[in-house]
Design a protein around this motif. Structure first.
Motif, short mmCIF file in Angstrom:
data_model
loop_
_atom_site.label_atom_id
_atom_site.label_comp_id
_atom_site.label_asym_id
_atom_site.label_seq_id
_atom_site.Cartn_x
_atom_site.Cartn_y
_atom_site.Cartn_z
N LEU A 89 5.63 -4.91 1.05
CA LEU A 89 6.07 -3.90 2.20
C LEU A 89 4.41 -3.81 2.83
N THR A 90 4.54 -3.52 4.15
CA THR A 90 3.45 -3.21 4.80
C THR A 90 4.03 -2.13 5.90
N ALA A 91 3.17 -1.44 6.48
CA ALA A 91 3.48 -0.47 7.59
C ALA A 91 2.29 -0.01 8.37
N SER A 92 2.06 0.36 9.73
CA SER A 92 0.97 0.81 10.09
C SER A 92 0.17 2.00 9.30
N PRO A 93 -0.95 2.15 9.34
CA PRO A 93 -1.42 3.22 8.70
C PRO A 93 -1.06 4.61 9.30
N GLU A 94 -0.69 4.41 10.53
CA GLU A 94 -0.24 5.93 11.47
C GLU A 94 1.12 6.29 10.82
N ALA A 95 2.06 5.18 10.71
CA ALA A 95 3.29 5.50 10.33
C ALA A 95 3.53 5.89 8.96
N ARG A 96 2.32 5.36 7.87
CA ARG A 96 2.27 5.78 6.61
C ARG A 96 1.70 7.12 6.52
N ALA A 97 1.04 7.44 7.07
CA ALA A 97 0.17 8.94 7.12
C ALA A 97 1.22 10.00 7.54
N ALA A 98 2.13 9.49 8.57
CA ALA A 98 3.10 10.46 9.16
C ALA A 98 4.12 10.62 8.03
N ARG A 99 4.62 9.74 7.28
CA ARG A 99 5.57 9.82 6.22
C ARG A 99 5.14 10.72 5.29
N ARG A 100 3.73 10.39 4.74
CA ARG A 100 3.11 11.07 3.58
C ARG A 100 3.18 12.38 4.01
N ALA A 135 -2.78 -6.99 -3.55
CA ALA A 135 -2.50 -8.19 -2.82
C ALA A 135 -1.08 -8.66 -2.73
N LYS A 136 -1.05 -9.49 -1.62
CA LYS A 136 0.43 -9.98 -1.46
C LYS A 136 0.51 -11.48 -2.27
N ALA A 137 1.22 -11.64 -3.27
CA ALA A 137 1.67 -12.90 -3.72
C ALA A 137 1.89 -13.92 -2.77
N GLY A 138 1.32 -15.31 -3.05
CA GLY A 138 1.53 -16.30 -2.18
C GLY A 138 2.96 -16.43 -1.70
N ASP A 139 3.83 -16.23 -2.78
CA ASP A 139 5.31 -16.45 -2.72
C ASP A 139 6.11 -15.13 -2.29
N ALA A 140 5.52 -14.21 -1.76
CA ALA A 140 6.20 -12.82 -1.26
C ALA A 140 6.73 -12.88 -0.30
N VAL A 141 7.87 -12.01 0.03
CA VAL A 141 8.54 -12.00 1.56
C VAL A 141 7.60 -10.75 1.95
N GLU A 142 6.99 -10.63 2.96
CA GLU A 142 6.36 -9.62 3.58
C GLU A 142 7.28 -8.81 4.52
N VAL A 143 7.57 -7.59 4.42
CA VAL A 143 8.57 -6.75 5.28
C VAL A 143 7.68 -5.76 5.82
N ASP A 144 7.47 -5.80 7.32
CA ASP A 144 6.75 -4.95 7.98
C ASP A 144 7.71 -3.46 8.17
N THR A 145 7.61 -2.37 7.62
CA THR A 145 8.69 -1.53 7.77
C THR A 145 8.15 -0.48 8.75
N PRO A 153 0.63 -1.33 0.01
CA PRO A 153 -0.06 -0.05 -0.01
C PRO A 153 0.60 1.28 0.11
N SER A 154 0.20 2.39 -0.06
CA SER A 154 0.89 3.78 0.01
C SER A 154 1.57 4.08 1.20
N GLY A 155 3.07 4.65 0.94
CA GLY A 155 3.62 5.18 2.16
C GLY A 155 4.39 3.93 2.69
N THR A 156 4.45 2.68 2.25
CA THR A 156 5.04 1.73 2.81
C THR A 156 6.60 1.68 2.62
N GLY A 157 6.89 2.46 1.57
CA GLY A 157 8.35 2.60 1.08
C GLY A 157 8.81 2.12 0.00
N LYS A 158 7.80 1.85 -0.78
CA LYS A 158 8.18 1.20 -2.09
C LYS A 158 9.01 1.88 -3.16
N SER A 159 8.57 3.14 -3.31
CA SER A 159 9.34 4.11 -4.58
C SER A 159 10.83 4.18 -3.94
#
Ligand SMILES: Nc1ncnc2c1ncn2[C@@H]1O[C@H](COP(=O)(O)OP(=O)(O)O)[C@@H](O)[C@H]1O
Ligand SMILES: Nc1ccn([C@@H]2O[C@H](COP(=O)(O)OP(=O)(O)O)[C@@H](O)[C@H]2O)c(=O)n1
Length: 231
Positions: free
Chosen positions: A155-166, A198-208, A19-25
């Motif tokens: 990549l994931t992150a809490s909505p609070e962290a993502r909003a603060a970053r954005r 969506a997360k692919a079944g074989d993706a590595v999830e990283v909570d940032t 999702p948005s603000g997780t640090g993808k770019s």
């Protein structure tokens, strides 16, 4: 004769979704630059087609109106991670695609199957011609666009962290309003019928949430190294 020790590393395809603000770019650009790979921001392509529709007065409440013109704009992405570019019919739209108006309308446009088919084809063609390999970031790269990618990261992150970053980026923006807009866009992107976030079944999830950007970059660089070594 070239020995295995001196041979160039095999081209590698890395898909980074979330999702948005997780640090993808930020992560994708840095990893691509560090490893000498190309970089593709697929969100910028959906923003670019949305900008074109707004600019041309298309009724964005009508999916059939969007579908009817989905093939019209020519979108070109420059894939140098040090200086990524995006043009529509030759116009540089890197700035205009980041306005609040485009951000609030992009989910409606990106949900239209004809738009997704067009942009997905473009993405596959760019990834296929990246000689050293590429880092492609978006929402459906691991699930739909490049299901055979060598490495998939979600990549994931809490909505609070993502909003603060954005809101840190959008100077003076209200964190609460930013969070509400983010959550609304995530819900639209995750619930659309065609190729949702969506997360692919074989993706590595990283909570940032609790990681620095540098830590996330290092984590992905390590994972790419492991994949390359195993190739
Ligand atoms: N792990 C992190 N910790 C703190 N800030 C981060 C982290 N990752 C990214 N950021 C910052 O958050 C903002 C959004 O990051 P970005 O890479 O654009 O996310 P996305 O592409 O997922 O929307 C940027 O200002 C970026 O520098
Ligand atoms: N692969 C992708 C990438 C983006 N998108 C759409 O494009 C929008 C903008 O993506 P983005 O990556 O620029 O968004 P941010 O994470 O930068 O806020 C998303 O909200 C999705 O609606 C998509 O549908 N599929």
């Amino acid at each position: 004769m070239e020995t295995a020790a001196t041979a160039a590393p095999a081209a590698v395809i890395v898909a980074i979704d979330g999702p948005s603000g997780t640090g993808k770019s930020s992560t994708s650009k840095a990893v691509a630059a560090q490893l000498g790979l190309s970089y593709l921001d697929t969100g910028a392509q959906y923003r670019a087609i949305t900008w074109w529709m707004v600019h041309n007065g298309i009724d964005l409440t009508d999916p059939s109106a969007i579908a009817a013109v989905a093939g019209k704009p020519e979108i070109i992405s420059g894939t140098d991670p040090a200086a990524p570019t995006i043009t529509v019919d030759g116009t540089d739209v890197a700035g205009p695609i980041r306005t609040t108006e485009v951000t609030s309308k992009v989910s409606a446009v990106s949900a239209v199957p004809e738009v997704r088919a067009r942009i997905t084809e473009l993405q596959r063609s760019i990834a296929g011609s990246a000689e050293q390999g590429i880092v492609v970031e978006g929402r459906d790269i691991g699930t739909t666009v490049l299901p055979d990618a060598d490495l998939k990261i979600f990549l994931t992150a809490s909505p609070e962290a993502r909003a603060a970053r954005r809101s840190g980026e959008l100077k003076g923006a209200d964190v609460k309003a930013t969070q509400e807009a983010l959550v609304k866009r995530d819900a639209a992107d995750s619930s659309r019928k065609t190729s949702p976030l969506a997360k692919a079944g074989d993706a590595v999830e990283v909570d940032t949430t609790e990681l620095t950007l540098q830590q996330v970059i290092e984590c992905v660089v390590t994972l790419v190294g492991e994949k390359r070594a195993a190739k």
